[in-house]
Each structure stands twice: as C-alpha cells, then as structure tokens.
Design an enzyme around this catalytic site. Structure first.
Site, mmCIF file in Angstrom:
data_model
loop_
_atom_site.group_PDB
_atom_site.id
_atom_site.type_symbol
_atom_site.label_atom_id
_atom_site.label_comp_id
_atom_site.label_asym_id
_atom_site.label_seq_id
_atom_site.Cartn_x
_atom_site.Cartn_y
_atom_site.Cartn_z
ATOM 1 N N PHE A 186 79.078 11.547 -45.528
ATOM 2 C CA PHE A 186 79.493 10.650 -46.607
ATOM 3 C C PHE A 186 79.985 9.318 -46.055
ATOM 4 O O PHE A 186 80.869 9.293 -45.189
ATOM 5 C CB PHE A 186 80.604 11.342 -47.411
ATOM 6 C CG PHE A 186 81.190 10.548 -48.537
ATOM 7 C CD1 PHE A 186 80.459 10.329 -49.687
ATOM 8 C CD2 PHE A 186 82.467 10.032 -48.451
ATOM 9 C CE1 PHE A 186 81.004 9.600 -50.745
ATOM 10 C CE2 PHE A 186 83.026 9.307 -49.496
ATOM 11 C CZ PHE A 186 82.279 9.084 -50.645
ATOM 12 N N SER A 244 79.720 17.012 -41.480
ATOM 13 C CA SER A 244 80.680 16.714 -42.538
ATOM 14 C C SER A 244 80.109 17.035 -43.913
ATOM 15 O O SER A 244 79.698 18.168 -44.161
ATOM 16 C CB SER A 244 81.117 15.245 -42.427
ATOM 17 O OG SER A 244 82.234 14.977 -43.239
ATOM 18 N N ASP A 247 90.569 17.383 -36.084
ATOM 19 C CA ASP A 247 89.743 16.639 -37.031
ATOM 20 C C ASP A 247 90.677 15.951 -38.017
ATOM 21 O O ASP A 247 91.454 16.617 -38.707
ATOM 22 C CB ASP A 247 88.804 17.616 -37.757
ATOM 23 C CG ASP A 247 87.790 16.930 -38.652
ATOM 24 O OD1 ASP A 247 88.092 15.855 -39.191
ATOM 25 O OD2 ASP A 247 86.698 17.501 -38.845
ATOM 26 N N HIS A 293 86.418 14.239 -35.602
ATOM 27 C CA HIS A 293 85.514 14.603 -36.690
ATOM 28 C C HIS A 293 84.038 14.321 -36.395
ATOM 29 O O HIS A 293 83.181 15.193 -36.555
ATOM 30 C CB HIS A 293 85.921 13.874 -37.968
ATOM 31 C CG HIS A 293 85.062 14.211 -39.142
ATOM 32 N ND1 HIS A 293 85.010 15.486 -39.675
ATOM 33 C CD2 HIS A 293 84.196 13.456 -39.878
ATOM 34 C CE1 HIS A 293 84.168 15.496 -40.702
ATOM 35 N NE2 HIS A 293 83.657 14.283 -40.832
#
Length: 254
Positions: A25, A93, A194, A224
């Site tokens: 995203f 993710s 993360d 992350h």
C-alpha cells in the site's frame, strides 16, 4: 499520469513456473524488483505489476480503492496461469493480504504463498479513523520507508491518501473471514522490529491457518520493507527453496 522513475512494473518470460509479486500500500514495484529479478534469474516467469494509483502521486491514488488494485493482480494472475503450469504468489505488507485473498478465490490454481510482513488487520491507530478523517483532510503522513539498512530508500508516497485507505477495512474483513479456505503451503517472513504492521496480523494467520501449512521465519535484522533490507537475500533464497520444495515441475534457467 507519469510514473515515477523506478516504479515501473516488471515482467520476465521464463519457464513453466510463474510467480506473481504483489507490492504494498502506497509503495511501488521498486520494493520488490530485486526479488523479482532474483527469481527470474533462477528461471521463473515473473510478473510484478504496478497497482493502480501507485508510483505516480498520492492524489491519483485517492481516486482508487482496493478493488482496483485487486483487479489488476487478478488480471495478471489469469495471464500467468494461461502461460505457466504452476503459479506461486508472493507479497509484501498489504500485497501479502491481497495474495491471500487471491488464493482464497482461486483455490487450487495457486501452488503456494510467500508473504513478507503481511497485513491482514488494521493495527495503525491513525488509519482506524480514515473513514472519518477523509471527510476533513485528503491525506496524513505516510507509512513507507521503514528500512533498517543504511542508505536504502523505498519508492513510496510520503503521504497516505485517506479515501484510498478508508476502503481497506473491507479487504481485511473479507480476507480474514475466508483464511480457512487456504490449504496451500504458506511461508511468512516476519520482522519482529516492524514499525508499520504489528504482530496482530501474524497472530491471526496462526489462529486461522490451522492445517499445518504455515511456516514462519523471523527476520532479525530488518524492519517492515524487508525485501530491501538487511535480510533481503535470505528472503530471496528462502522463496526459491520454497518453490523447489513445492513445485511439481522442474525449474528452467534461461
């Protein structure tokens, strides 16, 4: 709308094993490009599309929703399945969430999944307010660039478009509700440090994927965006070994 240099999609025609890579995203194919090139070098047919509204401007992304991103991946998956004997899906993710959703919908058409810090629940407090905030402001500070390795940057938006973000709860809810459909082997690379996706997502996967098909590997030296971080080569090599273990057709190098 011009695409930012480096955010272009990546495709490679290789052997009979296909891999669909799903970026995250507000990110872009740049975050997964080295992974895609590694798998292409090993003989895979690789597809790494740029999701609508990504890699241009956050304002354009605000005119898209999760269904648009999913549709692009679904179209690319259909093309891969038409050209390859077996297809694996891999994602980072929110791309990991969409990889899970694609597998729930396509069932036996997917051979296996490799996910890096997948997001299947909203655990970012600010984004919980997105449905209300979007009525007042168009964006909030971005979530990209969470990388431990010095000198490495992610090509991602510095702002989070709230109209786009407000569509995410439906995707998370749909994906969570049908995780029990996934019987394929699932390999998750998880970064304990993360700063974007918390451990709640991994806990949900462990609760829902109870058929012995989930394997979790911890990344001790990455944040992350681990595909660009210190443990990237470990992810790449681990995903290749995962394919070798679970594919029914031999790898074909160019």
């Amino acid at each position: 709308m011009p695409v930012m240099p480096g955010a272009e999609p990546y495709h490679h025609a290789g052997g009979q094993i296909g891999v669909l890579l799903c970026h995250g995203f507000t990110g872009s194919p740049q975050s997964l490009r080295p992974w895609g090139e590694y798998l292409a070098e090993a003989g895979m047919t690789v597809a790494l599309p740029r999701l609508p509204g990504h890699g241009t401007t956050w304002q354009e992304m605000n005119r898209t929703r999760w269904e648009d991103w999913y549709a692009e991946l679904d179209k690319t998956l259909a093309d891969l399945r038409g050209r390859c004997s077996e297809v694996f899906i891999m994602g980072l993710s929110l791309g990991g969430c969409m990889a899970l959703r694609l597998t729930e919908v396509n069932g036996d058409g997917i051979k296996g999944l490799v996910l890096v810090n997948p997001s299947v629940v909203n655990d970012v407090p600010l984004l919980r307010l997105a449905p209300l905030l979007r009525l007042a402001v168009p964006s909030v500070p971005g979530v990209g660039g969470d990388i431990k390795k010095q000198g490495v940057t992610e090509l991602a938006y510095t702002r989070t478009p709230l109209k786009a973000a407000a569509t995410l709860p439906r995707l998370w809810s749909l994906t969570q509700s049908e995780l029990g459909k996934i019987t394929q082997p699932v390999l998750v690379f998880h970064s304990p440090q993360d700063h974007v996706v918390k451990s709640t997502s991994l806990r949900i996967l462990r609760e829902k994927l109870t058929g012995g098909n989930l394997n979790v590997v911890e990344l001790t030296d990455s944040y992350h965006v681990a595909t660009l971080d210190n443990d990237a080569e470990w992810i790449f090599a681990g995903s290749l070994e995962f394919i070798r273990t679970n594919a029914s057709v031999p790898l074909q190098r160019d």
